[in-house]
Write an enzyme that holds these catalytic residues in place. Structure first.
Site, PDB file in Angstrom:
ATOM      1  N   PRO A 140       2.253  39.114  31.095  1.00 12.54           N
ATOM      2  CA  PRO A 140       3.236  40.069  30.590  1.00 12.54           C
ATOM      3  C   PRO A 140       3.657  39.726  29.162  1.00 12.54           C
ATOM      4  O   PRO A 140       3.826  38.568  28.819  1.00 12.54           O
ATOM      5  CB  PRO A 140       4.409  39.935  31.550  1.00 12.54           C
ATOM      6  CG  PRO A 140       4.215  38.651  32.258  1.00 12.54           C
ATOM      7  CD  PRO A 140       2.750  38.343  32.231  1.00 12.54           C
ATOM      8  N   GLU A 141       3.778  40.743  28.346  1.00 10.91           N
ATOM      9  CA  GLU A 141       4.261  40.551  26.975  1.00 10.91           C
ATOM     10  C   GLU A 141       5.640  41.199  26.860  1.00 10.91           C
ATOM     11  O   GLU A 141       6.192  41.670  27.852  1.00 10.91           O
ATOM     12  CB  GLU A 141       3.262  41.157  25.990  1.00 10.91           C
ATOM     13  CG  GLU A 141       1.896  40.487  26.089  1.00 10.91           C
ATOM     14  CD  GLU A 141       0.928  40.913  24.991  1.00 10.91           C
ATOM     15  OE1 GLU A 141       1.401  41.330  23.914  1.00 10.91           O
ATOM     16  OE2 GLU A 141      -0.278  40.836  25.209  1.00 10.91           O
TER      17      GLU A 141
ATOM     18  N   HIS B 251       2.866  33.030  48.451  1.00 17.21           N
ATOM     19  CA  HIS B 251       3.085  33.133  47.010  1.00 17.21           C
ATOM     20  C   HIS B 251       4.559  33.297  46.641  1.00 17.21           C
ATOM     21  O   HIS B 251       4.910  33.426  45.480  1.00 17.21           O
ATOM     22  CB  HIS B 251       2.274  34.287  46.424  1.00 17.21           C
ATOM     23  CG  HIS B 251       0.804  34.144  46.665  1.00 17.21           C
ATOM     24  ND1 HIS B 251       0.087  33.040  46.250  1.00 17.21           N
ATOM     25  CD2 HIS B 251      -0.082  34.959  47.295  1.00 17.21           C
ATOM     26  CE1 HIS B 251      -1.180  33.182  46.608  1.00 17.21           C
ATOM     27  NE2 HIS B 251      -1.304  34.329  47.254  1.00 17.21           N
TER      28      HIS B 251
ATOM     29  N   ARG C  54      -0.202  32.204  40.648  1.00 14.83           N
ATOM     30  CA  ARG C  54      -0.715  31.096  39.838  1.00 14.83           C
ATOM     31  C   ARG C  54       0.271  29.930  39.736  1.00 14.83           C
ATOM     32  O   ARG C  54      -0.084  28.866  39.255  1.00 14.83           O
ATOM     33  CB  ARG C  54      -1.062  31.598  38.426  1.00 14.83           C
ATOM     34  CG  ARG C  54      -2.025  32.777  38.394  1.00 14.83           C
ATOM     35  CD  ARG C  54      -3.471  32.350  38.580  1.00 14.83           C
ATOM     36  NE  ARG C  54      -3.941  31.536  37.481  1.00 14.83           N
ATOM     37  CZ  ARG C  54      -4.510  32.009  36.370  1.00 14.83           C
ATOM     38  NH1 ARG C  54      -4.673  33.305  36.213  1.00 14.83           N
ATOM     39  NH2 ARG C  54      -4.926  31.194  35.422  1.00 14.83           N
TER      40      ARG C  54
END
Ligand SMILES: [Zn+2]
Length: 270
Positions: free
Chosen positions: A2-3, A91, A110
């Protein structure tokens, strides 16, 4: 990853779901998500209320009544709002129990994302935020020019340097170079002040346009359990053919990052 536009979209979306709601309890399933002492984190925020969410670059700052915490989603981090009786999956790493039997859950396949307790009033002067440069919206042309003028990196790499200017990642760095008609390998220090002024304007336009469209979906990504909501039309990143001249888009590595550009439209211009 994400930016700035995606994180801003998460901020705006999450605000609708959590502001004014109490934190009744916290479960941490993977302790490395929390920077610092996990027990202290849980104690600090249990009994708190979510008052607001701020954003600096790609960081979210959850402001409560007495404390705040910074959250960075890194590669795959997501927040979900779910009913408390929904099973926690492998997760799910941090769960904030709220009222009305709902949870704010942090999910991260991740496990690269991080949360860190910070001072409610001075978080901008604290790590990790104090190392960040200004956002494109806030930086002056003169300041940006000085920062780039002393930078020997290719412009596309300089755009990724969060200490020069924060919020731009690989996707929008490629897009900004495209709209500048500029070869991404152009040396940052060679840009004239006029070009730097253009760069600031283009960066703001690209980011605002993406915020308006709700961020990109290179990875599926959601704030409230809705998948595939965000889709921005990208001009060059991940593209095969230039939409302007129809020549093939070229992909090269610039400082280990995949860099897309149109060799016909984008030249070394200073
Ligand atoms: Zn082209």
């Amino acid at each position: 990853m994400p930016e700035l536009p995606e994180v801003e979209t998460v901020r705006r979306t999450l605000k609708n779901f959590i502001i004014g709601r109490p934190i009744l309890g916290i479960d941490v399933y993977y302790s490395r998500i929390i920077v610092g002492d996990v027990k202290q984190f849980i104690e600090a925020f249990t009994g708190e209320v979510f008052c607001d969410i701020d954003r600096v670059g790609k960081y979210l700052i959850f402001q409560c009544q007495e404390h705040a915490f910074v959250s960075h989603l890194r590669m795959e981090g997501k927040f979900h709002i779910v009913d408390s009786d929904e099973p926690v999956n492998k997760h799910t790493h941090v769960v904030f129990h709220m009222d009305h039997h709902q949870d704010l859950r942090y999910i991260d396949t991740r496990k690269f994302g991080r949360m860190e307790c910070v001072d409610l009033h001075h978080y901008r002067e604290q790590m990790p935020l104090k190392k960040l440069g200004p956002e494109p919206f806030d930086i002056t042309v003169e300041d940006l020019y000085q920062r780039l003028h002393h930078c020997s990196l290719p412009i596309k790499t300089a755009l990724l340097d969060q200490s020069i200017m924060c919020g731009i990642g690989n996707i929008y760095a490629n897009e900004i170079c495209f709209y500048m008609h500029m070869d991404p390998r152009t040396r940052a220090s060679r840009l004239s002040k006029k070009r730097v002024a253009e760069l600031k304007e283009v960066a703001i336009n690209v980011l605002n346009d993406a915020i308006r469209q709700g961020g990109t979906t290179i990875h599926s990504f959601d704030a409230n359990g809705i998948h595939g909501l965000f889709q921005v039309q990208l001009k060059v990143h991940g593209q095969k053919e230039c939409s302007v001249c129809h020549h093939p888009i070229k992909k090269v590595m610039v400082h280990q990052r995949g860099t897309y550009f149109c060799p016909h439209c984008q030249k070394k211009r200073y």
